[in-house]
Write an enzyme that holds these catalytic residues in place. Structure first.
Site, PDB file in Angstrom:
ATOM      1  N   THR A   7       0.825  -1.219   0.000  1.00  0.00           N
ATOM      2  CA  THR A   7       0.000   0.000   0.000  1.00  0.00           C
ATOM      3  C   THR A   7       0.849   1.255   0.000  1.00  0.00           C
ATOM      4  O   THR A   7       1.982   1.250   0.480  1.00  0.00           O
ATOM      5  CB  THR A   7      -0.935   0.037   1.228  1.00  0.00           C
ATOM      6  OG1 THR A   7      -1.865   1.109   1.079  1.00  0.00           O
ATOM      7  CG2 THR A   7      -0.174   0.245   2.533  1.00  0.00           C
ATOM      8  N   ASN A   9      -1.051   3.916   1.040  1.00  0.00           N
ATOM      9  CA  ASN A   9      -2.011   4.666   1.853  1.00  0.00           C
ATOM     10  C   ASN A   9      -1.618   4.572   3.341  1.00  0.00           C
ATOM     11  O   ASN A   9      -1.768   3.518   3.976  1.00  0.00           O
ATOM     12  CB  ASN A   9      -3.411   4.087   1.596  1.00  0.00           C
ATOM     13  CG  ASN A   9      -4.500   4.846   2.311  1.00  0.00           C
ATOM     14  OD1 ASN A   9      -4.315   5.266   3.447  1.00  0.00           O
ATOM     15  ND2 ASN A   9      -5.647   4.995   1.672  1.00  0.00           N
ATOM     16  N   GLN A  10      -1.122   5.686   3.877  1.00  0.00           N
ATOM     17  CA  GLN A  10      -0.623   5.711   5.261  1.00  0.00           C
ATOM     18  C   GLN A  10      -1.732   5.456   6.279  1.00  0.00           C
ATOM     19  O   GLN A  10      -1.486   4.888   7.345  1.00  0.00           O
ATOM     20  CB  GLN A  10       0.031   7.077   5.565  1.00  0.00           C
ATOM     21  CG  GLN A  10       1.361   7.291   4.870  1.00  0.00           C
ATOM     22  CD  GLN A  10       2.352   6.160   5.153  1.00  0.00           C
ATOM     23  OE1 GLN A  10       2.693   5.875   6.293  1.00  0.00           O
ATOM     24  NE2 GLN A  10       2.813   5.494   4.108  1.00  0.00           N
ATOM     25  N   LYS A  12      -4.402   3.454   5.910  1.00  0.00           N
ATOM     26  CA  LYS A  12      -4.610   2.002   5.982  1.00  0.00           C
ATOM     27  C   LYS A  12      -3.495   1.355   6.806  1.00  0.00           C
ATOM     28  O   LYS A  12      -3.737   0.465   7.611  1.00  0.00           O
ATOM     29  CB  LYS A  12      -4.562   1.382   4.577  1.00  0.00           C
ATOM     30  CG  LYS A  12      -5.759   1.611   3.692  1.00  0.00           C
ATOM     31  CD  LYS A  12      -5.528   0.828   2.392  1.00  0.00           C
ATOM     32  CE  LYS A  12      -6.573   1.036   1.350  1.00  0.00           C
ATOM     33  NZ  LYS A  12      -6.253   0.310   0.094  1.00  0.00           N
ATOM     34  N   ASP A  68      -7.637  -3.975  -1.040  1.00  0.00           N
ATOM     35  CA  ASP A  68      -8.364  -3.085  -1.944  1.00  0.00           C
ATOM     36  C   ASP A  68      -9.737  -2.883  -1.338  1.00  0.00           C
ATOM     37  O   ASP A  68     -10.451  -3.846  -1.028  1.00  0.00           O
ATOM     38  CB  ASP A  68      -8.462  -3.643  -3.364  1.00  0.00           C
ATOM     39  CG  ASP A  68      -8.614  -2.493  -4.357  1.00  0.00           C
ATOM     40  OD1 ASP A  68      -7.703  -1.643  -4.427  1.00  0.00           O
ATOM     41  OD2 ASP A  68      -9.664  -2.411  -5.037  1.00  0.00           O
ATOM     42  N   GLY A 149     -10.748   9.314   4.068  1.00  0.00           N
ATOM     43  CA  GLY A 149     -11.646   8.983   2.956  1.00  0.00           C
ATOM     44  C   GLY A 149     -13.095   9.362   3.234  1.00  0.00           C
ATOM     45  O   GLY A 149     -13.415  10.507   3.573  1.00  0.00           O
ATOM     46  N   TYR A 150     -13.966   8.376   3.098  1.00  0.00           N
ATOM     47  CA  TYR A 150     -15.404   8.630   3.235  1.00  0.00           C
ATOM     48  C   TYR A 150     -15.900   8.507   4.677  1.00  0.00           C
ATOM     49  O   TYR A 150     -17.105   8.558   4.914  1.00  0.00           O
ATOM     50  CB  TYR A 150     -16.171   7.648   2.339  1.00  0.00           C
ATOM     51  CG  TYR A 150     -15.839   7.762   0.861  1.00  0.00           C
ATOM     52  CD1 TYR A 150     -16.330   8.817   0.098  1.00  0.00           C
ATOM     53  CD2 TYR A 150     -15.025   6.830   0.224  1.00  0.00           C
ATOM     54  CE1 TYR A 150     -16.028   8.935  -1.257  1.00  0.00           C
ATOM     55  CE2 TYR A 150     -14.718   6.935  -1.127  1.00  0.00           C
ATOM     56  CZ  TYR A 150     -15.222   7.991  -1.852  1.00  0.00           C
ATOM     57  OH  TYR A 150     -14.922   8.108  -3.198  1.00  0.00           O
ATOM     58  N   ASP A 151     -15.006   8.336   5.638  1.00  0.00           N
ATOM     59  CA  ASP A 151     -15.437   8.148   7.042  1.00  0.00           C
ATOM     60  C   ASP A 151     -16.390   9.252   7.547  1.00  0.00           C
ATOM     61  O   ASP A 151     -17.343   8.946   8.266  1.00  0.00           O
ATOM     62  CB  ASP A 151     -14.216   8.066   7.975  1.00  0.00           C
ATOM     63  CG  ASP A 151     -13.536   6.705   7.897  1.00  0.00           C
ATOM     64  OD1 ASP A 151     -14.151   5.754   7.386  1.00  0.00           O
ATOM     65  OD2 ASP A 151     -12.382   6.606   8.352  1.00  0.00           O
ATOM     66  N   LYS A 171     -13.628   2.605  15.554  1.00  0.00           N
ATOM     67  CA  LYS A 171     -13.586   2.196  14.135  1.00  0.00           C
ATOM     68  C   LYS A 171     -12.900   0.844  13.998  1.00  0.00           C
ATOM     69  O   LYS A 171     -13.357  -0.027  13.254  1.00  0.00           O
ATOM     70  CB  LYS A 171     -12.862   3.259  13.276  1.00  0.00           C
ATOM     71  CG  LYS A 171     -12.822   2.854  11.806  1.00  0.00           C
ATOM     72  CD  LYS A 171     -12.152   3.849  10.867  1.00  0.00           C
ATOM     73  CE  LYS A 171     -12.087   3.264   9.446  1.00  0.00           C
ATOM     74  NZ  LYS A 171     -11.358   4.074   8.491  1.00  0.00           N
TER      75      LYS A 171
END
Ligand code: ITT
Length: 196
Positions: A7, A9-10, A12, A68, A149-151, A171
């Site tokens: 990844t 994405n930090q 994740k 993903d 993101g969408y959180d 979460k």
């Protein structure tokens, strides 16, 4: 034991490091000095997860996994889905992605949605594909400062706060990534048993 997480994405990476037992050392692409932007050309989360994990496995020959993930909105026939990161264009502009979702939903009363997270794992010459999901609803304002993101626009079923308002501890109890990571941890533990 070291395992590479395919990844860039930090967010994740931080979530997974908090979810996996500290006896495993999770290294990102950055940590192994891999700067390559792996092209995600698959049509499904499963296909893209495999593309990312295969890239690391075949280039470096190391144990690795990928995640993903995406948001599926029923009233948008499952969009943004596999396009979640780039819904409004290649720049991965999160604000623009959220605005696009609101505009397409156009006040629709069916706000049902889910996050899905698919992991593809290469471990000791074996392959696994696993998935976690969390159901919920989209809201038409942003609430909360946690997560990514969408959180801020997603309220998990049974809660009255967005994932961004719930914060990392909550979460990580309920998220799609947490569900997938539980299964991943079990696979790691079973493999360790087989080694000794
Ligand atoms: P890598 O491919 O490098 O792992 P990415 O951000 O491009 O990073 P994806 O292709 O899996 O990852 O895109 C998933 C997108 O879905 C991500 O960029 C977010 O916009 C969204 N998403 C995934 N998990 C999320 C979460 O836990 N909370 C909020 N949004 C999430």
């Amino acid at each position: 034991m070291k395992i590479i997480f395919a990844t860039q994405n930090q967010n994740k990476l931080i979530e997974i490091k908090n979810l996996i037992s500290s006896s495993y050392s999770i290294l990102s692409l950055n940590d192994i000095n891999c700067k390559k932007e792996i092209e995600e050309i698959g049509l499904t989360l499963e296909a893209n997860a495999k593309i990312k994990a295969d890239f690391v496995r075949f280039k470096y020959g190391l144990n690795c996994f990928s995640d993903d993930s995406g948001l599926e909105i029923d009233a948008l026939n499952g969009a943004p889905g596999v396009l979640s990161a780039r819904y409004s264009g290649p720049e991965k502009d999160n604000e623009a992605n959220i605005r696009k979702i609101w505009s397409e939903l156009n006040g629709n009363s069916n706000t049902k949605a889910r996050f899905r997270s698919v992991f593809f794992i290469h471990l000791n010459n074996k392959k696994y594909c696993i998935e976690g999901q969390v159901e919920g609803n989209i809201i038409f304002e942003k609430r909360g400062t946690g997560g990514f993101g969408y959180d801020p626009i997603f309220i998990p079923k049974g809660y009255n706060k967005t994932l961004a308002e719930l914060g990392p501890i909550e979460k990580n109890k309920i998220s799609h990534r947490a569900q997938a990571t539980k299964q991943f941890q079990k696979i790691l533990n079973d493999n360790i048993k087989n080694i000794y």
